[in-house]
Design an enzyme around this catalytic site. Structure first.
Site, PDB file in Angstrom:
ATOM      1  N   THR A   8      28.895  35.287  39.637  1.00 20.49           N
ATOM      2  CA  THR A   8      29.004  36.689  39.055  1.00 20.49           C
ATOM      3  C   THR A   8      29.286  36.703  37.488  1.00 20.49           C
ATOM      4  OG1 THR A   8      30.509  38.665  39.119  1.00 20.49           O
ATOM      5  CG2 THR A   8      31.529  36.638  39.465  1.00 20.49           C
ATOM      6  N   ASN A  10      30.656  39.352  36.206  1.00 16.74           N
ATOM      7  CA  ASN A  10      31.972  40.277  35.804  1.00 16.74           C
ATOM      8  C   ASN A  10      33.139  39.704  36.051  1.00 16.74           C
ATOM      9  OD1 ASN A  10      33.577  42.607  36.856  1.00 16.74           O
ATOM     10  ND2 ASN A  10      32.044  43.938  37.391  1.00 16.74           N
ATOM     11  N   LYS A  13      35.655  41.193  38.649  1.00 21.71           N
ATOM     12  CA  LYS A  13      35.563  40.684  40.176  1.00 21.71           C
ATOM     13  C   LYS A  13      35.926  39.426  40.224  1.00 21.71           C
ATOM     14  CE  LYS A  13      30.970  43.167  41.275  1.00 21.71           C
ATOM     15  NZ  LYS A  13      29.887  42.728  41.809  1.00 21.71           N
ATOM     16  N   GLU A  37      18.363  41.036  41.503  1.00 23.82           N
ATOM     17  CA  GLU A  37      18.719  41.980  42.377  1.00 23.82           C
ATOM     18  C   GLU A  37      17.552  42.575  42.940  1.00 23.82           C
ATOM     19  OE1 GLU A  37      22.235  44.441  41.834  1.00 23.82           O
ATOM     20  OE2 GLU A  37      23.538  42.745  41.134  1.00 23.82           O
ATOM     21  N   ASP A  66      28.370  42.000  45.880  1.00 19.10           N
ATOM     22  CA  ASP A  66      27.294  43.475  45.392  1.00 19.10           C
ATOM     23  C   ASP A  66      28.356  44.589  45.664  1.00 19.10           C
ATOM     24  OD1 ASP A  66      25.105  43.573  44.112  1.00 19.10           O
ATOM     25  OD2 ASP A  66      24.896  45.198  45.271  1.00 19.10           O
ATOM     26  N   SER A  67      28.592  45.523  44.802  1.00 21.65           N
ATOM     27  CA  SER A  67      29.714  46.568  45.286  1.00 21.65           C
ATOM     28  C   SER A  67      28.954  47.784  44.479  1.00 21.65           C
ATOM     29  CB  SER A  67      31.015  46.053  44.772  1.00 21.65           C
ATOM     30  OG  SER A  67      30.949  45.401  43.534  1.00 21.65           O
ATOM     31  N   LYS A 163      46.252  46.951  43.325  1.00 23.86           N
ATOM     32  CA  LYS A 163      44.699  47.350  43.979  1.00 23.86           C
ATOM     33  C   LYS A 163      44.292  46.271  44.666  1.00 23.86           C
ATOM     34  CE  LYS A 163      40.324  47.610  42.310  1.00 23.86           C
ATOM     35  NZ  LYS A 163      39.214  47.256  41.196  1.00 23.86           N
ATOM     36  N   ARG A 169      37.082  45.142  47.821  1.00 26.94           N
ATOM     37  CA  ARG A 169      36.951  43.895  47.642  1.00 26.94           C
ATOM     38  C   ARG A 169      37.696  43.036  48.562  1.00 26.94           C
ATOM     39  NH1 ARG A 169      36.278  44.538  43.011  1.00 26.94           N
ATOM     40  NH2 ARG A 169      33.818  44.988  43.247  1.00 26.94           N
TER      41      ARG A 169
HETATM   42  P1  IMP Z   1      27.204  44.871  40.881  1.00 27.87           P
HETATM   43  O1  IMP Z   1      27.335  43.901  40.042  1.00 27.87           O
HETATM   44  O2  IMP Z   1      25.574  45.287  40.943  1.00 27.87           O
HETATM   45  O3  IMP Z   1      27.823  44.604  42.075  1.00 27.87           O
HETATM   46  O4  IMP Z   1      27.843  46.030  40.237  1.00 27.87           O
HETATM   47  C1  IMP Z   1      28.871  46.779  40.827  1.00 27.87           C
HETATM   48  C2  IMP Z   1      29.423  47.775  39.849  1.00 27.87           C
HETATM   49  O5  IMP Z   1      30.241  48.735  40.623  1.00 27.87           O
HETATM   50  C3  IMP Z   1      30.172  47.521  38.731  1.00 27.87           C
HETATM   51  O6  IMP Z   1      29.636  46.822  37.542  1.00 27.87           O
HETATM   52  C4  IMP Z   1      31.113  48.714  38.697  1.00 27.87           C
HETATM   53  O7  IMP Z   1      30.312  49.505  37.723  1.00 27.87           O
HETATM   54  C5  IMP Z   1      31.179  49.032  39.941  1.00 27.87           C
HETATM   55  N1  IMP Z   1      32.364  48.653  40.576  1.00 27.87           N
HETATM   56  C6  IMP Z   1      32.324  47.523  41.840  1.00 27.87           C
HETATM   57  N2  IMP Z   1      33.481  47.363  42.168  1.00 27.87           N
HETATM   58  C7  IMP Z   1      34.511  48.339  41.364  1.00 27.87           C
HETATM   59  C8  IMP Z   1      35.937  48.124  41.516  1.00 27.87           C
HETATM   60  O8  IMP Z   1      36.708  47.469  42.052  1.00 27.87           O
HETATM   61  N3  IMP Z   1      36.239  49.068  40.299  1.00 27.87           N
HETATM   62  C9  IMP Z   1      35.553  49.721  39.367  1.00 27.87           C
HETATM   63  N4  IMP Z   1      34.301  49.562  39.484  1.00 27.87           N
HETATM   64  C10 IMP Z   1      33.625  48.612  40.506  1.00 27.87           C
END
Ligand code: IMP
Length: 181
Positions: A8, A10, A13, A37, A66-67, A163, A169
């Site tokens: 990741t 992020n 995350k 993706e 993936d969220s 949180k 998550r």
């Molecule tokens: P992914 O990288 O495609 O899974 O993108 C998920 C996106 O969903 C993130 O960039 C955020 O914009 C949003 N997201 C997922 N989880 C959270 C969270 O726990 N808090 C706030 N935004 C989230």
């Protein structure tokens, strides 16, 4: 100590997952290389594909997350496109889309994909139900946290530690940990 690579880019995350798994004696190593993706309406196939591909490439057990945010009045938008919408529109424009909507219901969903080289991928899903607030509140968390209200406060106001006990998550990770153990 068991080691799992978390693919990741992020930061939010990664720190959430690292802290939770460290408390269970599992070391999580971040890999920021990413993965293509797939375009799908559901998160599960995206996470499964990403975990399989990266586990084979790295030759190590891999997890991905993936969220996304699913807003009921917008038929589940932005869903799998949450990262793209966050980058291109941001919270203020999402609030604008919700301006005249009375039904504020929304869910955060997280799918952990896990795969060991040579094996089939597994997915673990967690959701948390809340509402879209009328304005951004709080300076904690990341992404949509300041507009996602859960039990009277936005995730931006909850603080990371609190949180992490109730998040989508966390719920997906609890299922993953139960399976691991
Ligand atoms: P992914 O990288 O495609 O899974 O993108 C998920 C996106 O969903 C993130 O960039 C955020 O914009 C949003 N997201 C997922 N989880 C959270 C969270 O726990 N808090 C706030 N935004 C989230």
């Amino acid at each position: 100590m068991r080691k799992i690579v978390f693919v990741t880019g992020n930061k939010g995350k990664f720190s959430e997952v690292k802290d939770i798994l460290a408390s269970k004696g599992i070391e999580v190593i971040q890999n920021k290389d990413g993965y293509p993706e797939m375009q799908e309406d559901e998160l599960e196939p995206i996470a499964a594909y990403g975990a399989k591909l990266t586990a084979e490439n790295l030759g190590m057990p891999v997890m991905v997350d993936d969220s996304g945010l699913f807003i009921k009045a917008l038929n589940g938008f932005p869903g799998p496109y949450s990262a793209f919408v966050e980058n291109k529109l941001g919270n203020q424009k999402v609030l604008k889309l919700m301006e005249n909507e009375e039904d504020r219901a929304a869910s955060f969903k997280s799918v952990i994909g896990y795969c060991e080289p040579g094996k089939e991928p597994l997915t673990f899903t967690g959701t948390v139900d809340g509402n879209i607030d009328f304005e951004e509140k709080g300076s904690g968390g990341f992404g949509y946290d300041p507009i996602f209200e859960y039990k009277g406060r936005t995730f931006g106001e909850w603080g990371d530690e609190e949180k992490n006990k109730v998040s989508h998550r966390r719920r997906a990770l609890d299922k993953f940990l139960e399976w691991l153990q």
